[in-house]
Design a protein around this motif. Structure first.
Motif, short mmCIF file in Angstrom:
data_model
loop_
_atom_site.label_atom_id
_atom_site.label_comp_id
_atom_site.label_asym_id
_atom_site.label_seq_id
_atom_site.Cartn_x
_atom_site.Cartn_y
_atom_site.Cartn_z
N ALA A 59 0.81 -1.21 0.00
CA ALA A 59 0.00 0.00 0.00
C ALA A 59 0.85 1.27 0.00
O ALA A 59 0.43 2.31 0.53
N GLY A 60 2.07 1.18 -0.55
CA GLY A 60 2.92 2.36 -0.66
C GLY A 60 3.54 2.81 0.64
O GLY A 60 4.12 3.90 0.71
N LYS A 61 3.43 1.99 1.70
CA LYS A 61 4.00 2.35 2.99
C LYS A 61 5.00 1.28 3.42
O LYS A 61 4.83 0.09 3.14
N THR A 62 6.02 1.71 4.14
CA THR A 62 7.01 0.78 4.67
C THR A 62 6.55 0.25 6.03
O THR A 62 6.24 1.04 6.93
N PHE A 333 -5.86 -6.11 -7.36
CA PHE A 333 -6.73 -5.16 -6.67
C PHE A 333 -5.96 -4.16 -5.80
O PHE A 333 -6.55 -3.30 -5.15
N THR A 334 -4.63 -4.26 -5.78
CA THR A 334 -3.81 -3.29 -5.07
C THR A 334 -2.45 -3.25 -5.75
O THR A 334 -2.17 -4.03 -6.66
N ASP A 335 -1.58 -2.34 -5.33
CA ASP A 335 -0.26 -2.25 -5.93
C ASP A 335 0.59 -3.48 -5.56
O ASP A 335 0.45 -4.05 -4.47
#
Length: 348
Positions: A59-62, A333-335
């Protein structure tokens, strides 16, 4: 109150076994015996813990954390040559299993189990996390369809349920069968409806190295939550909950390979998935591990994800090992994201 009741029940069973063994210690065929030795001969204590480190960029977060996944302890008691019991508790979550077994036949052809235990759907679900290759343990399809946790309609149940089962080995142990009648609601909960789930498991072992497995589940769930990929099932709804799987496994000194196809229907939503997982010994105690895993939660919505995993594991003592694995998660459905995991397992 519920947990206290379960612990009290387990304690009562253990005390009953202790009392019966102590009574036998007073006199057996007119001869005094050592009841303490009798007790240790009849009760086995086991346990394991799995903990480590995980990093991902979903989700683009570490996300980076140390974790303790499982700390389980269980007791297996043999009351008679045919009657036994089991109690298992996970100290990081809840009471996992408590059941009674009775073997009706002199051989292993026909036995019955009553209580809470791992159900028989899929090849992977009945297996212990201490022996499975992946740090995340189960494939996506098994996690969702067997009720291990990620399906919000069924809740977190660790692949277990309440009910009864008959099982056995026949034809020279070449065929193993299991047939269970379960609540279908999961662990430590009453059934949410009046319907029961039927789960069948059949194995054929043509050789010591090879086995073929087919399993099926016919049931009616009672939703304890909602899922974005299944908008037709609301909280509290009763819904169709059916499953099927077909798989094969080869185990030898040179290579272990397990592959399985799984499919399910929840309400009006069809899902399917599959995996191939292997471990290859390359040195004493050291294995290379690889897995390809696919699952589509809703075939009409193309709600699917593929996980490709590679890593190593080192068995430093019997059931104790160190693991390091990298997974590339490719989702519709997500990155897409990366997942790195390390784990140590100790067991006795």
């Amino acid at each position: 109150m519920r947990k206290q009741s379960l612990k009290s029940s387990a304690l009562a069973v253990a005390m009953a076994v202790f009392s019966s063994v102590a009574a036998m210690g007073q006199q057996r065929e007119g001869k005094s015996i050592d009841w303490a030795k009798e007790l240790t001969d009849r009760i086995e204590l086991h346990g394991y813990a799995q903990g480590g480190y995980s990093y991902d960029d979903a989700a683009g977060k570490t996300n980076s954390t140390f974790n303790l996944k499982r700390t389980l302890f269980w007791a297996k008691g043999r009351v008679t040559d045919r009657f036994s019991f089991m109690f298992m508790h996970d100290f990081s979550s809840v009471v996992q299993e408590y059941y009674l077994d009775y073997r009706f036949s002199r051989d292993k052809a026909f036995s019955m189990r009553l209580g809470q235990f791992k159900h028989s759907y899929s090849m992977e679900n009945p297996l212990s996390p201490t022996m499975l290759e992946l740090i995340d343990v189960y494939s996506q399809a098994v996690l969702f369809l067997a009720g291990e946790g990620p399906d919000p309609l069924n809740g977190v149940n660790y692949g277990r349920d309440l009910g009864m089962m008959v099982y056995g080995d026949i034809f020279g142990d070449k065929i193993h069968y299991e047939l269970a009648l379960m609540n279908g609601q999961g662990i430590n909960r009453k059934d949410g409806n009046s319907d029961k789930d039927v789960i069948a498991h059949l194995e054929y072992k043509p050789t010591n190295h090879l086995r073929f497995v087919a399993t099926a589940q016919k049931g009616r769930g009672h939703a304890v939550g909602t899922a974005a990929w299944n908008p037709g099932v609301k909280l509290g709804d009763n819904y169709r909950r059916d499953r099927v799987s077909f798989g094969a496994e080869w185990k030898s000194d040179d290579i272990n390979v397990r592959a399985e196809y799984l499919a399910g229907k929840d309400g009006d939503v069809d899902s399917w998935g599959g995996y191939v997982t292997t471990s290859i010994p390359v040195a004493k105690g050291l294995d290379i591990v690889a897995s390809a895993d696919y699952y589509d939660r809703n075939t009409d919505m193309d709600y699917y994800q593929t996980n490709l995993t590679g890593g190593i594991q080192y068995w430093f003592f019997k059931k104790c090992r160190l693991q390091l694995q990298y997974t590339r998660c490719m989702s519709h459905f997500t990155d897409d994201y990366n997942w790195l995991q390390a784990q140590v397992q100790v067991a006795f």
